[in-house]
Design a protein around this motif. Sequence first.
Motif, PDB file in Angstrom:
ATOM      1  N   UNK A 185       0.855  -1.220   0.196  1.00 43.69           N
ATOM      2  CA  UNK A 185       0.037  -0.130  -0.044  1.00 43.69           C
ATOM      3  C   UNK A 185       0.951   1.355   0.128  1.00 43.69           C
ATOM      4  N   UNK A 186       1.933   1.209   0.806  1.00 42.57           N
ATOM      5  CA  UNK A 186       2.823   2.372   0.829  1.00 42.57           C
ATOM      6  C   UNK A 186       3.445   2.768  -0.475  1.00 42.57           C
ATOM      7  N   UNK A 187       3.936   1.678  -1.091  1.00 43.87           N
ATOM      8  CA  UNK A 187       4.475   1.805  -2.589  1.00 43.87           C
ATOM      9  C   UNK A 187       3.379   2.442  -3.523  1.00 43.87           C
ATOM     10  N   UNK A 188       2.374   1.984  -3.326  1.00 42.59           N
ATOM     11  CA  UNK A 188       1.075   2.629  -4.107  1.00 42.59           C
ATOM     12  C   UNK A 188       0.924   4.133  -3.802  1.00 42.59           C
ATOM     13  N   UNK A 189       0.916   4.478  -2.483  1.00 37.97           N
ATOM     14  CA  UNK A 189       0.683   6.017  -1.959  1.00 37.97           C
ATOM     15  C   UNK A 189       1.661   6.600  -2.786  1.00 37.97           C
ATOM     16  N   UNK A 190       2.807   6.229  -3.055  1.00 32.32           N
ATOM     17  CA  UNK A 190       3.989   6.897  -3.835  1.00 32.32           C
ATOM     18  C   UNK A 190       3.919   6.744  -5.396  1.00 32.32           C
ATOM     19  N   UNK A 191       2.885   6.098  -5.770  1.00 26.62           N
ATOM     20  CA  UNK A 191       2.664   5.823  -7.046  1.00 26.62           C
ATOM     21  C   UNK A 191       3.871   5.310  -7.822  1.00 26.62           C
ATOM     22  N   UNK A 192       4.563   4.178  -7.073  1.00 25.42           N
ATOM     23  CA  UNK A 192       5.689   3.366  -7.733  1.00 25.42           C
ATOM     24  C   UNK A 192       5.323   2.560  -8.964  1.00 25.42           C
TER      25      UNK A 192
ATOM     26  N   UNK B  54      -7.226   8.299   0.151  1.00 25.65           N
ATOM     27  CA  UNK B  54      -5.696   7.957  -0.251  1.00 25.65           C
ATOM     28  C   UNK B  54      -5.787   7.059  -1.861  1.00 25.65           C
ATOM     29  N   UNK B  56      -6.668   3.827  -1.565  1.00 26.07           N
ATOM     30  CA  UNK B  56      -6.432   2.375  -1.348  1.00 26.07           C
ATOM     31  C   UNK B  56      -7.701   1.503  -1.016  1.00 26.07           C
ATOM     32  N   UNK B  75      -3.552  10.786  -6.173  1.00 24.20           N
ATOM     33  CA  UNK B  75      -2.479   9.742  -5.650  1.00 24.20           C
ATOM     34  C   UNK B  75      -1.330   9.907  -6.750  1.00 24.20           C
ATOM     35  N   UNK B  76      -2.080   9.835  -8.100  1.00 25.40           N
ATOM     36  CA  UNK B  76      -0.713   9.849  -9.229  1.00 25.40           C
ATOM     37  C   UNK B  76      -0.065  11.102  -9.187  1.00 25.40           C
ATOM     38  N   UNK B  78       1.036  12.480  -6.687  1.00 24.40           N
ATOM     39  CA  UNK B  78       1.479  12.367  -5.336  1.00 24.40           C
ATOM     40  C   UNK B  78       1.190  13.556  -4.477  1.00 24.40           C
ATOM     41  N   UNK B  80      -0.540  13.453  -1.738  1.00 23.92           N
ATOM     42  CA  UNK B  80      -0.520  13.490  -0.094  1.00 23.92           C
ATOM     43  C   UNK B  80       0.447  12.285   0.490  1.00 23.92           C
ATOM     44  N   UNK B  84       1.573   5.048   8.229  1.00 25.28           N
ATOM     45  CA  UNK B  84       0.657   3.982   8.613  1.00 25.28           C
ATOM     46  C   UNK B  84       0.891   3.696  10.122  1.00 25.28           C
ATOM     47  N   UNK B 105      11.898   7.251  -5.947  1.00 25.23           N
ATOM     48  CA  UNK B 105      10.775   6.767  -6.780  1.00 25.23           C
ATOM     49  C   UNK B 105      10.124   7.745  -7.637  1.00 25.23           C
ATOM     50  N   UNK B 106      10.154   9.021  -6.998  1.00 20.13           N
ATOM     51  CA  UNK B 106       9.472  10.103  -7.741  1.00 20.13           C
ATOM     52  C   UNK B 106      10.471  10.922  -8.843  1.00 20.13           C
TER      53      UNK B 106
END
Lengths: 286, 257
Positions: A185-192, B54, B56, B75-76, B78, B80, B84, B105-106
């Motif tokens: 999920x964490x990776x998803x939040x960064x749009x990896x 988010x 999710x 989300x796309x 970025x 936010x 966790x 990653x970004x």
Amino acid sequence: MRSVLPVLTVVAGIFVIWYLAAIWLNAAWAYDKASRTGEELGFVMLVADTWSQDKPKLPAPHQVGAEIWDTTVEKKISSKRSLIYHSWITLSATLLGFALGTGLGIALAVGIVYNRTMDMSVMPWVIASQTIPILAIAPMIIVVLNAVGISGLLPKAMISMYLSFFPVVVGMVKGLRSPDAMQLDQMRTWNASPSQMFWRLRLPSSMPYLFTSLKIGMAASLVGAIVGELPTGAVAGLGARLLAGSYYGQTIQIWSALIMAAVLAAALVALIGLMQRITLKRMGMA
Amino acid sequence: MNVIGARNLNLTFQTKDGPVQALKDVSLDIGKGEFVSFIGPSGCGKTTFLRCMADLEHPTGGEISVNGVSPEEARKARAYGYVFQAAGLYPWRTIGGNIRLPLEIMGYSKAEQQERVARVLELVELSAFEKKYPWQLSGGMQQRASIARALAFDADILLMDEPFGALDEIVRDHLNEQLLQLWRRTEKTIAFVTHSIPEAVYLSTKIVVMSPRPGRITDVIESPLPTERPLDIRDSPEFLEVAHRVREGLRAGHLDD
């Protein structure tokens, strides 16, 4: 250091059993010989004879030790009677097969984790492949590869690969799936991207699993290489030594080749263990 | 413009025991720079609501926008940072390396990464620990590092899912104080899920009380407390009054059972 005493105790125990078994198994031949020459065989004579026969049913440890000494230290490495030379032949096939098997195993695991079709279809085949006795399929592989003009190192390495890819597939599938839902999920939040997810999360997470698989794969690889030498009438390698020894009843030669194979396997697995410790320590995971 | 806007949001999970309504007709607006806490018993949908923001989880009905666009677009883009319940630091990366992870990653440049890592470490007072591995830090420090990681890129929304839930009371007080300072300095919009009434009242400009079966909002309380909040504000009559109203709201939610 605390483990030295227990280990030595066990080794001593094995030697005692081994020497006793040598007396028991070789006694018949000693009595036979004595009756032919009409000699009376005392206990001391019997023991001395059973521990020094040329072709005993079970050679005594010191006979095997002497043979190993004779064929490693005393012989030139280039000699056809050098155990080092034969070990190298087997080792080279083992290492090549191990490398191929590891590569194939990782590739299949990545496919299984990332491709739904492969996930549903490949695993049963992988498991089925290991239910076929390797002794049955090894000659086929050698014959088929020979027919297409491939001989020498590669066919043996293929058999090693056949045995060693299995633990790698199983371990790596588990390892690549070890990141938990929160990490994904964490990776998803960064749009990896999927490749970022693989290189930065899944692959590093799988390292402890990989090394455990590699240890099993390495031992299986050595077995594969030796088995690969048996049905082909190979003239060199530990498998060839085993086969030649059994043709001519050279039990001492068989046992020295077996001990050599065991030492080789232990050394290779220990080497991977060392790599594991260094890698995981550098990764901060051990 | 609202940073988060939800209209009649519904979410039903299909489970083996039949459908479970996690969110029912949830409507809420969060303005820029607000600090909004979600409080309620387990199963009230507070985490689910946060996960909807988010992208999710996907609502089965109603509308939700983040920064004026859909959660997926946000989300796309970025938009936010998400913190966790567990710090979720990678054991094979140093603290600095963990904070650098989303920046890599970004696609931030090396120099920019270094500059940002140094800045957020300073912000959470962990500058001396950049080269340390996560296991060398206490639980509270690890959670601070994970907050730093969520602050490292330019997201002006911070979504926090019970970030201090696993920590002891003393560490928690300290982190709450730090988080408030951080919020004032960075002017982020924060959505914060918690179990603790004092925590919700101490931190928030707005407290959203939720109740379970089905998950819904039962009360929204605008806090009368000043933005400057020393820890001993928790003994003031205003604070106790807000805490009382939150408790009443929670109890009302249970009366329907």
